[in-house]
Design a protein around this motif. Structure first.
Motif, PDB file in Angstrom:
ATOM      1  N   SER A 161       0.821  -1.208   0.000  1.00 18.58           N
ATOM      2  CA  SER A 161       0.000   0.000   0.000  1.00 18.58           C
ATOM      3  C   SER A 161       0.858   1.263   0.000  1.00 18.58           C
ATOM      4  CB  SER A 161      -0.920   0.001   1.220  1.00 18.58           C
ATOM      5  OG  SER A 161      -0.166  -0.114   2.421  1.00 18.58           O
ATOM      6  N   VAL A 162       2.077   1.159   0.535  1.00 20.27           N
ATOM      7  CA  VAL A 162       3.009   2.288   0.554  1.00 20.27           C
ATOM      8  C   VAL A 162       4.027   2.097  -0.566  1.00 20.27           C
ATOM      9  CG1 VAL A 162       4.721   3.548   1.906  1.00 20.27           C
ATOM     10  CG2 VAL A 162       2.710   2.572   3.036  1.00 20.27           C
ATOM     11  N   ASP A 163       4.111   3.058  -1.488  1.00 20.05           N
ATOM     12  CA  ASP A 163       5.075   3.026  -2.589  1.00 20.05           C
ATOM     13  C   ASP A 163       4.994   1.697  -3.350  1.00 20.05           C
ATOM     14  OD1 ASP A 163       7.023   3.882  -4.268  1.00 20.05           O
ATOM     15  OD2 ASP A 163       8.687   3.668  -2.851  1.00 20.05           O
ATOM     16  N   PRO A 164       3.860   1.403  -3.974  1.00 22.57           N
ATOM     17  CA  PRO A 164       3.656   0.094  -4.594  1.00 22.57           C
ATOM     18  C   PRO A 164       4.586  -0.220  -5.755  1.00 22.57           C
ATOM     19  CG  PRO A 164       1.891   1.604  -5.203  1.00 22.57           C
ATOM     20  CD  PRO A 164       2.694   2.286  -4.139  1.00 22.57           C
ATOM     21  N   GLU A 165       5.163   0.786  -6.395  1.00 27.46           N
ATOM     22  CA  GLU A 165       5.992   0.541  -7.572  1.00 27.46           C
ATOM     23  C   GLU A 165       7.418   0.125  -7.221  1.00 27.46           C
ATOM     24  OE1 GLU A 165       4.705   0.473 -10.527  1.00 27.46           O
ATOM     25  OE2 GLU A 165       2.773   1.069  -9.692  1.00 27.46           O
ATOM     26  N   SER A 166       7.837   0.345  -5.994  1.00 30.91           N
ATOM     27  CA  SER A 166       9.214   0.049  -5.591  1.00 30.91           C
ATOM     28  C   SER A 166       9.367  -1.427  -5.221  1.00 30.91           C
ATOM     29  CB  SER A 166       9.625   0.917  -4.395  1.00 30.91           C
ATOM     30  OG  SER A 166       9.569   2.283  -4.731  1.00 30.91           O
ATOM     31  N   GLU A 167      10.638  -1.870  -5.190  1.00 30.47           N
ATOM     32  CA  GLU A 167      10.914  -3.198  -4.663  1.00 30.47           C
ATOM     33  C   GLU A 167      10.653  -3.204  -3.165  1.00 30.47           C
ATOM     34  OE1 GLU A 167      14.831  -4.516  -5.524  1.00 30.47           O
ATOM     35  OE2 GLU A 167      14.342  -5.146  -7.563  1.00 30.47           O
ATOM     36  N   ARG A 168      10.218  -4.324  -2.683  1.00 30.23           N
ATOM     37  CA  ARG A 168       9.942  -4.434  -1.266  1.00 30.23           C
ATOM     38  C   ARG A 168      11.247  -4.602  -0.490  1.00 30.23           C
ATOM     39  NH1 ARG A 168       6.278  -2.702  -3.101  1.00 30.23           N
ATOM     40  NH2 ARG A 168       6.966  -1.149  -1.611  1.00 30.23           N
ATOM     41  N   THR A 169      11.318  -3.971   0.661  1.00 30.05           N
ATOM     42  CA  THR A 169      12.515  -4.067   1.497  1.00 30.05           C
ATOM     43  C   THR A 169      12.542  -5.420   2.201  1.00 30.05           C
ATOM     44  OG1 THR A 169      11.420  -3.151   3.458  1.00 30.05           O
ATOM     45  CG2 THR A 169      12.411  -1.584   1.899  1.00 30.05           C
ATOM     46  N   TRP A 170      13.704  -5.705   2.817  1.00 29.33           N
ATOM     47  CA  TRP A 170      13.830  -6.967   3.560  1.00 29.33           C
ATOM     48  C   TRP A 170      12.817  -7.041   4.696  1.00 29.33           C
ATOM     49  CZ3 TRP A 170      15.085 -11.759   4.041  1.00 29.33           C
ATOM     50  CH2 TRP A 170      15.216 -12.324   5.311  1.00 29.33           C
ATOM     51  N   VAL A 171      12.616  -5.942   5.422  1.00 35.20           N
ATOM     52  CA  VAL A 171      11.662  -5.936   6.532  1.00 35.20           C
ATOM     53  C   VAL A 171      10.254  -6.225   6.026  1.00 35.20           C
ATOM     54  CG1 VAL A 171      10.636  -4.537   8.365  1.00 35.20           C
ATOM     55  CG2 VAL A 171      13.080  -4.385   7.920  1.00 35.20           C
ATOM     56  N   GLU A 172       9.886  -5.668   4.886  1.00 35.28           N
ATOM     57  CA  GLU A 172       8.559  -5.922   4.328  1.00 35.28           C
ATOM     58  C   GLU A 172       8.385  -7.390   3.951  1.00 35.28           C
ATOM     59  OE1 GLU A 172       7.018  -1.904   2.145  1.00 35.28           O
ATOM     60  OE2 GLU A 172       8.784  -2.858   1.255  1.00 35.28           O
ATOM     61  N   LEU A 173       9.422  -7.980   3.338  1.00 32.11           N
ATOM     62  CA  LEU A 173       9.328  -9.383   2.944  1.00 32.11           C
ATOM     63  C   LEU A 173       9.281 -10.298   4.160  1.00 32.11           C
ATOM     64  CD1 LEU A 173      11.779  -9.404  -0.096  1.00 32.11           C
ATOM     65  CD2 LEU A 173       9.277  -9.393  -0.135  1.00 32.11           C
ATOM     66  N   LEU A 174      10.041  -9.959   5.199  1.00 34.44           N
ATOM     67  CA  LEU A 174       9.996 -10.745   6.428  1.00 34.44           C
ATOM     68  C   LEU A 174       8.625 -10.604   7.093  1.00 34.44           C
ATOM     69  CD1 LEU A 174      11.472 -12.568   8.422  1.00 34.44           C
ATOM     70  CD2 LEU A 174      12.344 -10.518   9.555  1.00 34.44           C
ATOM     71  N   TYR A 175       8.087  -9.394   7.052  1.00 40.75           N
ATOM     72  CA  TYR A 175       6.746  -9.155   7.601  1.00 40.75           C
ATOM     73  C   TYR A 175       5.706 -10.001   6.866  1.00 40.75           C
ATOM     74  CZ  TYR A 175       2.525  -6.489   8.851  1.00 40.75           C
ATOM     75  OH  TYR A 175       1.286  -6.106   9.292  1.00 40.75           O
ATOM     76  N   LEU A 176       5.809 -10.047   5.530  1.00 43.34           N
ATOM     77  CA  LEU A 176       4.914 -10.882   4.740  1.00 43.34           C
ATOM     78  C   LEU A 176       5.079 -12.349   5.118  1.00 43.34           C
ATOM     79  CD1 LEU A 176       2.981 -11.522   2.378  1.00 43.34           C
ATOM     80  CD2 LEU A 176       4.981 -11.464   0.865  1.00 43.34           C
ATOM     81  N   SER A 177       6.330 -12.789   5.290  1.00 40.13           N
ATOM     82  CA  SER A 177       6.591 -14.187   5.612  1.00 40.13           C
ATOM     83  C   SER A 177       5.991 -14.570   6.959  1.00 40.13           C
ATOM     84  CB  SER A 177       8.106 -14.449   5.610  1.00 40.13           C
ATOM     85  OG  SER A 177       8.375 -15.808   5.885  1.00 40.13           O
ATOM     86  N   VAL A 178       6.178 -13.733   7.965  1.00 40.65           N
ATOM     87  CA  VAL A 178       5.641 -14.032   9.297  1.00 40.65           C
ATOM     88  C   VAL A 178       4.113 -14.023   9.260  1.00 40.65           C
ATOM     89  CG1 VAL A 178       5.457 -13.198  11.673  1.00 40.65           C
ATOM     90  CG2 VAL A 178       7.671 -13.182  10.513  1.00 40.65           C
TER      91      VAL A 178
END
Length: 237
Positions: A161-178
């Protein structure tokens, strides 16, 4: 006086050595709290890499306490260390993909080792209880690295939802994983391409099987141990 100061350190070291799974889980949880403060600066990336290397070392130490093959962790861990350093210095796409895939393999093998450790016998030790949490965090890390690789190979795999066009950061991917592993569905990071959705579905299935098979078994063994203790005490007169 000197002996008095050494005894607490000796007890602490003994506790840590007896509970490698606890140390692994606690360091990973501390990493979750530390990552947002690191930022994307060179210093932040360097500290991020340092935390990652520490977790790798602790994972190898935890595997040594299990029935799994330590040499597998070492064979996977050595190139992971090299690629982690290279990724911090020169984050080229090829290096990122290779590093992410090897990281994922390392963490998922560590998860296998910890599960084998918990299934080795019918007695539940304190460290095996800690291992249930450590296995969960290790699996979450492994899939987060898989997401990182997917994102490089198939750009735009994940949006937020925040900056949808950018690559996701490591924290975002870890958040998705958890969020995926716990099946809470609370993540605002969404897989939108087929390959990304496939990996997310695999993690969802893994999370359900972990609760149904591993957690359920540990809880059953704990209940059986408590029942044996109550039988041993006998009825109250």
């Amino acid at each position: 006086m000197a002996t008095t100061g050494v005894q607490p350190l000796s007890r602490t070291w003994g506790w840590l050595r007896a509970r490698p799974s606890a140390v692994l889980m606690l360091v990973q949880l501390a990493g979750i709290l530390a990552y947002p403060f690191l930022g994307d600066s060179p210093t932040g990336r360097g500290l991020f890499s340092t935390i990652g290397l520490l977790v790798l070392a602790l994972a190898v130490f935890a595997v040594r306490a299990t029935q799994a093959l330590t040499w597998v962790s070492v064979v996977l861990g050595v190139p992971v260390v090299v690629l982690t350093v290279l990724e911090a210095v020169r984050p080229d796409d090829g290096i990122v993909v290779a590093s992410s895939v090897l990281h994922a393999a390392f963490y998922l093998y560590t998860a296998y080792a910890l599960i084998r450790y918990m299934f080795h016998d019918d007695h539940v030790t304190t460290d095996e209880i800690w291992a249930t949490g450590a296995t969960f965090t290790v699996v979450a890390w492994g899939f987060a690295y898989l997401y990182a690789a997917v994102q490089v190979v198939w750009p735009g795999s994940f949006i937020a939802s925040v900056d949808p066009e950018s690559e996701r950061t490591w924290v975002e991917l870890l958040y998705l994983s958890v969020a995926t592993l716990t099946t809470t569905g609370l993540s605002d990071v969404v897989p939108v391409l087929p390959h990304a959705r496939s990996v997310v579905m695999i993690e969802q299935i893994a999370g359900m099987l972990y609760i149904a098979l591993v957690i359920a078994r540990v809880m059953a063994l704990l209940s059986a141990r408590q029942a044996r203790r109550e039988i041993g005490r006998g009825p109250d007169l």
